[in-house]
Motif scaffolding. Structure first.
Motif, PDB file in Angstrom:
ATOM      1  N   UNK A 244      -2.606  -4.001  -3.953  1.00  0.00           N
ATOM      2  CA  UNK A 244      -1.877  -4.559  -3.013  1.00  0.00           C
ATOM      3  C   UNK A 244      -2.127  -6.031  -2.739  1.00  0.00           C
ATOM      4  N   UNK A 245      -3.504  -5.927  -2.494  1.00  0.00           N
ATOM      5  CA  UNK A 245      -3.817  -7.407  -2.223  1.00  0.00           C
ATOM      6  C   UNK A 245      -3.531  -8.564  -3.327  1.00  0.00           C
ATOM      7  N   UNK A 246      -3.799  -8.228  -4.771  1.00  0.00           N
ATOM      8  CA  UNK A 246      -3.625  -9.233  -5.614  1.00  0.00           C
ATOM      9  C   UNK A 246      -2.040  -9.224  -5.609  1.00  0.00           C
ATOM     10  N   UNK A 247      -1.082  -8.272  -5.580  1.00  0.00           N
ATOM     11  CA  UNK A 247       0.270  -8.603  -5.649  1.00  0.00           C
ATOM     12  C   UNK A 247       0.716  -9.327  -4.292  1.00  0.00           C
ATOM     13  N   UNK A 248       0.134  -8.957  -3.226  1.00  0.00           N
ATOM     14  CA  UNK A 248       0.331  -9.968  -1.982  1.00  0.00           C
ATOM     15  C   UNK A 248       0.125 -11.439  -1.942  1.00  0.00           C
ATOM     16  N   UNK A 249      -1.043 -11.489  -2.393  1.00  0.00           N
ATOM     17  CA  UNK A 249      -1.661 -13.116  -2.567  1.00  0.00           C
ATOM     18  C   UNK A 249      -0.611 -13.723  -3.818  1.00  0.00           C
ATOM     19  N   UNK A 250       0.258 -13.168  -4.651  1.00  0.00           N
ATOM     20  CA  UNK A 250       0.698 -13.860  -5.386  1.00  0.00           C
ATOM     21  C   UNK A 250       2.126 -13.941  -5.101  1.00  0.00           C
ATOM     22  N   UNK A 251       2.606 -13.068  -4.401  1.00  0.00           N
ATOM     23  CA  UNK A 251       4.132 -12.951  -3.890  1.00  0.00           C
ATOM     24  C   UNK A 251       4.322 -13.353  -2.457  1.00  0.00           C
ATOM     25  N   UNK A 252       3.460 -13.099  -1.634  1.00  0.00           N
ATOM     26  CA  UNK A 252       3.530 -13.559  -0.163  1.00  0.00           C
ATOM     27  C   UNK A 252       4.500 -12.467   0.523  1.00  0.00           C
ATOM     28  N   UNK A 253       5.014 -11.347  -0.354  1.00  0.00           N
ATOM     29  CA  UNK A 253       5.969 -10.752   0.131  1.00  0.00           C
ATOM     30  C   UNK A 253       5.707  -9.161   0.263  1.00  0.00           C
ATOM     31  N   UNK A 254       5.587  -8.517   1.317  1.00  0.00           N
ATOM     32  CA  UNK A 254       4.960  -7.198   1.853  1.00  0.00           C
ATOM     33  C   UNK A 254       5.800  -6.295   0.955  1.00  0.00           C
TER      34      UNK A 254
ATOM     35  N   UNK B 278       4.376  -3.821  -1.818  1.00  0.00           N
ATOM     36  CA  UNK B 278       4.251  -2.239  -1.822  1.00  0.00           C
ATOM     37  C   UNK B 278       4.982  -1.551  -3.131  1.00  0.00           C
ATOM     38  N   UNK B 279       6.230  -2.293  -3.387  1.00  0.00           N
ATOM     39  CA  UNK B 279       6.901  -1.757  -4.400  1.00  0.00           C
ATOM     40  C   UNK B 279       6.053  -1.710  -5.872  1.00  0.00           C
ATOM     41  N   UNK B 280       5.423  -2.921  -5.904  1.00  0.00           N
ATOM     42  CA  UNK B 280       4.529  -3.065  -7.204  1.00  0.00           C
ATOM     43  C   UNK B 280       3.318  -2.174  -7.016  1.00  0.00           C
ATOM     44  N   UNK B 281       2.598  -2.297  -5.962  1.00  0.00           N
ATOM     45  CA  UNK B 281       1.721  -1.447  -5.933  1.00  0.00           C
ATOM     46  C   UNK B 281       1.708   0.078  -6.095  1.00  0.00           C
ATOM     47  N   UNK B 282       3.046   0.507  -5.525  1.00  0.00           N
ATOM     48  CA  UNK B 282       3.393   2.038  -5.776  1.00  0.00           C
ATOM     49  C   UNK B 282       3.687   2.353  -7.219  1.00  0.00           C
ATOM     50  N   UNK B 283       4.143   1.235  -7.851  1.00  0.00           N
ATOM     51  CA  UNK B 283       4.678   1.656  -9.341  1.00  0.00           C
ATOM     52  C   UNK B 283       3.339   1.594 -10.147  1.00  0.00           C
ATOM     53  N   UNK B 284       2.405   0.329  -9.854  1.00  0.00           N
ATOM     54  CA  UNK B 284       1.267   0.555 -10.655  1.00  0.00           C
ATOM     55  C   UNK B 284       0.194   1.720 -10.546  1.00  0.00           C
ATOM     56  N   UNK B 285       0.288   2.135  -9.103  1.00  0.00           N
ATOM     57  CA  UNK B 285      -0.756   3.210  -8.953  1.00  0.00           C
ATOM     58  C   UNK B 285      -0.131   4.388  -9.620  1.00  0.00           C
TER      59      UNK B 285
END
Length: 76
Positions: A18-28, A32-39
């Motif tokens: 989540x942290x890596x995705x948020x730092x890259x996208x700045x979009x919650x 969240x969508x990327x995190x759920x999919x990757x996990x």
């Protein structure tokens, strides 16, 4: 996914993704969508291998994908 064996490190992995995705996208929502999919993909790989440790090495390619399998929705 039904995980018959409790896995180690799921919370740490989720927070890191989540942290890596948020730092890259700045979009919650996107994060969240990327995190759920990757996990989910890592859990699938772990379940296939029947391991207690997360299959991070075997599933590392799925961590590079930004495909969305789950859509985040606002709750009221």
């Amino acid at each position: 996914l039904p995980m018959p064996i409790p896995v180690n490190g799921a919370g740490d992995m989720t927070a890191a993704i989540f942290l890596a995705s948020f730092l890259a996208t700045k979009d919650v929502k996107t994060s969240l969508e990327q995190t759920a999919s990757k996990v989910f993909r890592i859990f699938e790989q772990t379940l296939l291998l029947g391991r207690r440790e997360l299959a991070l090495i075997q599933g590392q390619d799925s961590l590079l994908l930004n495909e969305i399998e789950f859509e985040a929705q606002w709750l009221e």
